[in-house]
Write a protein that holds these residues in place. Structure first.
Motif, PDB file in Angstrom:
ATOM      1  N   SER A   1      15.321  27.483 -15.175  1.00 43.10           N
ATOM      2  CA  SER A   1      14.570  28.326 -14.234  1.00 43.10           C
ATOM      3  C   SER A   1      15.205  28.267 -12.855  1.00 43.10           C
ATOM      4  N   GLY A   2      15.716  27.098 -12.464  1.00 44.26           N
ATOM      5  CA  GLY A   2      16.409  26.992 -11.185  1.00 44.26           C
ATOM      6  C   GLY A   2      17.673  27.829 -11.164  1.00 44.26           C
ATOM      7  N   ALA A   3      18.432  27.798 -12.271  1.00 44.09           N
ATOM      8  CA  ALA A   3      19.644  28.606 -12.366  1.00 44.09           C
ATOM      9  C   ALA A   3      19.313  30.092 -12.305  1.00 44.09           C
ATOM     10  N   ALA A   4      18.193  30.469 -12.938  1.00 50.58           N
ATOM     11  CA  ALA A   4      17.783  31.876 -12.914  1.00 50.58           C
ATOM     12  C   ALA A   4      17.433  32.325 -11.498  1.00 50.58           C
TER      13      ALA A   4
ATOM     14  N   ALA B   1      10.013  33.159  -5.837  1.00 51.41           N
ATOM     15  CA  ALA B   1       8.612  32.709  -5.858  1.00 51.41           C
ATOM     16  C   ALA B   1       8.006  32.633  -7.260  1.00 51.41           C
ATOM     17  N   PRO B   2       8.180  33.649  -8.131  1.00 53.89           N
ATOM     18  CA  PRO B   2       7.522  33.576  -9.445  1.00 53.89           C
ATOM     19  C   PRO B   2       7.976  32.399 -10.308  1.00 53.89           C
ATOM     20  N   LEU B   3       9.217  31.949 -10.128  1.00 50.84           N
ATOM     21  CA  LEU B   3       9.741  30.883 -10.978  1.00 50.84           C
ATOM     22  C   LEU B   3       9.508  29.479 -10.413  1.00 50.84           C
ATOM     23  N   LYS B   4       9.033  29.398  -9.183  1.00 52.10           N
ATOM     24  CA  LYS B   4       8.867  28.082  -8.569  1.00 52.10           C
ATOM     25  C   LYS B   4       7.858  27.195  -9.303  1.00 52.10           C
ATOM     26  N   PRO B   5       6.684  27.708  -9.739  1.00 52.92           N
ATOM     27  CA  PRO B   5       5.766  26.837 -10.492  1.00 52.92           C
ATOM     28  C   PRO B   5       6.397  26.293 -11.772  1.00 52.92           C
ATOM     29  N   LEU B   6       7.104  27.143 -12.517  1.00 47.75           N
ATOM     30  CA  LEU B   6       7.757  26.693 -13.741  1.00 47.75           C
ATOM     31  C   LEU B   6       8.813  25.637 -13.425  1.00 47.75           C
TER      32      LEU B   6
ATOM     33  N   TRP C   1       3.191  32.893 -16.463  1.00 52.98           N
ATOM     34  CA  TRP C   1       2.956  33.344 -15.101  1.00 52.98           C
ATOM     35  C   TRP C   1       4.242  33.914 -14.488  1.00 52.98           C
ATOM     36  N   ALA C   2       5.338  33.244 -14.719  1.00 52.99           N
ATOM     37  CA  ALA C   2       6.620  33.710 -14.185  1.00 52.99           C
ATOM     38  C   ALA C   2       6.995  35.056 -14.786  1.00 52.99           C
ATOM     39  N   ALA C   3       6.776  35.211 -16.096  1.00 56.89           N
ATOM     40  CA  ALA C   3       7.130  36.458 -16.766  1.00 56.89           C
ATOM     41  C   ALA C   3       6.266  37.630 -16.268  1.00 56.89           C
TER      42      ALA C   3
END
Length: 274
Positions: A190-193, A215-220, A269-271
């Protein structure tokens, strides 16, 4: 007379306590020059995060956004905790001590460089990631991206080792270590994405959108990073209890399932919001 390491049940049967197996590399956690150096480095990174929390309390400013004291705080704490956790957890992997020491040394150096770059940019008042405004900022940003790639490679090597050979340790530790590394790889992906999408937006002239795209990927990303500490720590704490091995394994399995469910929820949530 009851000897140390034995226990007498109500029926009079004597059971001898079986000690948990030692770490796979033959050294107790905390032994070895590289191990001690990694623990000390991790503590310094945590201290850096705490110091910058004080700086934030004094200096103020926004907590969110590409330029804030949040980054040196959270990255110092996160990298410090992760370095200590990975150093400890890898003591249960069945890898050669020299190989483990070399990988940990590179991992520790990379953690320091990542936190140093982020901290430097915070004091300069510019974004640490996705900043291509000047040649120096571009160099720092790309160095952080390359460092992130090195982290992915190193932790993938440890993850593969955990699945190739069953990790040592008390009951439930093998599952805890394997699940921890598997979930950690999700966090790294997720960090790489986040970096990849941000770089694309930056290169196409959408700098502001790049800063907000993560922002959307930060929780994951945040939830996934610390399973490698939480689950093995649970297995280790359970080894101090009087519960038998079967019960301890079941508790670790339930905890691993709950952690996986939290990661899936963060992924959904990220998706939905990506």
């Amino acid at each position: 007379m009851q000897n140390e390491g034995t226990a007498r049940t109500a029926t009079g049967t004597v059971h001898r306590a079986v000690p948990d197996p030692p770490p796979a590399n033959g050294l107790p956690p905390g032994r070895g020059t590289v191990t001690r150096a990694c623990h000390a480095t991790g503590l310094l990174l945590i201290l850096s995060g705490l110091v910058h929390l004080v700086v934030f309390a004094v200096d103020g400013g926004p907590w969110d956004g590409p330029v804030s004291w949040r980054k040196p705080v959270t990255f110092g704490l996160s990298f410090g905790i992760t370095l200590i956790a990975v150093t400890w957890v890898t003591s249960y992997l069945r890898v050669r001590p020299g190989q483990r020491a070399a990988l940990l040394a590179v991992f520790a150096a990379d953690c320091v460089l990542e936190v140093a770059g982020i901290t430097l940019q915070a004091w300069r008042g510019v974004p640490s990631h996705l900043d291509m405004e000047t040649s120096f900022d571009t160099a720092v940003s790309m160095s952080l991206a390359v460092g992130g790639g090195v982290l992915v490679v190193l932790l993938t090597v440890f993850a593969v080792a955990s699945f190739r050979h069953r990790p040592a340790g008390p009951a439930g530790m093998a599952l805890a270590v394997r699940t921890g590394f598997a979930v950690l790889l999700v966090g790294l992906a997720s960090g790489a994405a986040m970096i990849a999408r941000g770089v694309i937006l930056t290169r196409t002239g959408h700098q502001e959108a790049a800063y907000h795209s993560t922002a959307p990927l930060k929780p994951l990303h945040g939830v996934s990073l610390h399973a490698v500490l939480v689950l093995p720590a649970l297995a280790r704490l359970l080894s101090l209890s009087s519960w038998d091995a079967t019960v301890r394994r079941r508790i670790v399995a339930v905890a691993a399932g709950c952690y996986a469910a939290a990661v899936v929820a963060a992924g959904v949530w990220a998706a939905v919001t990506y």
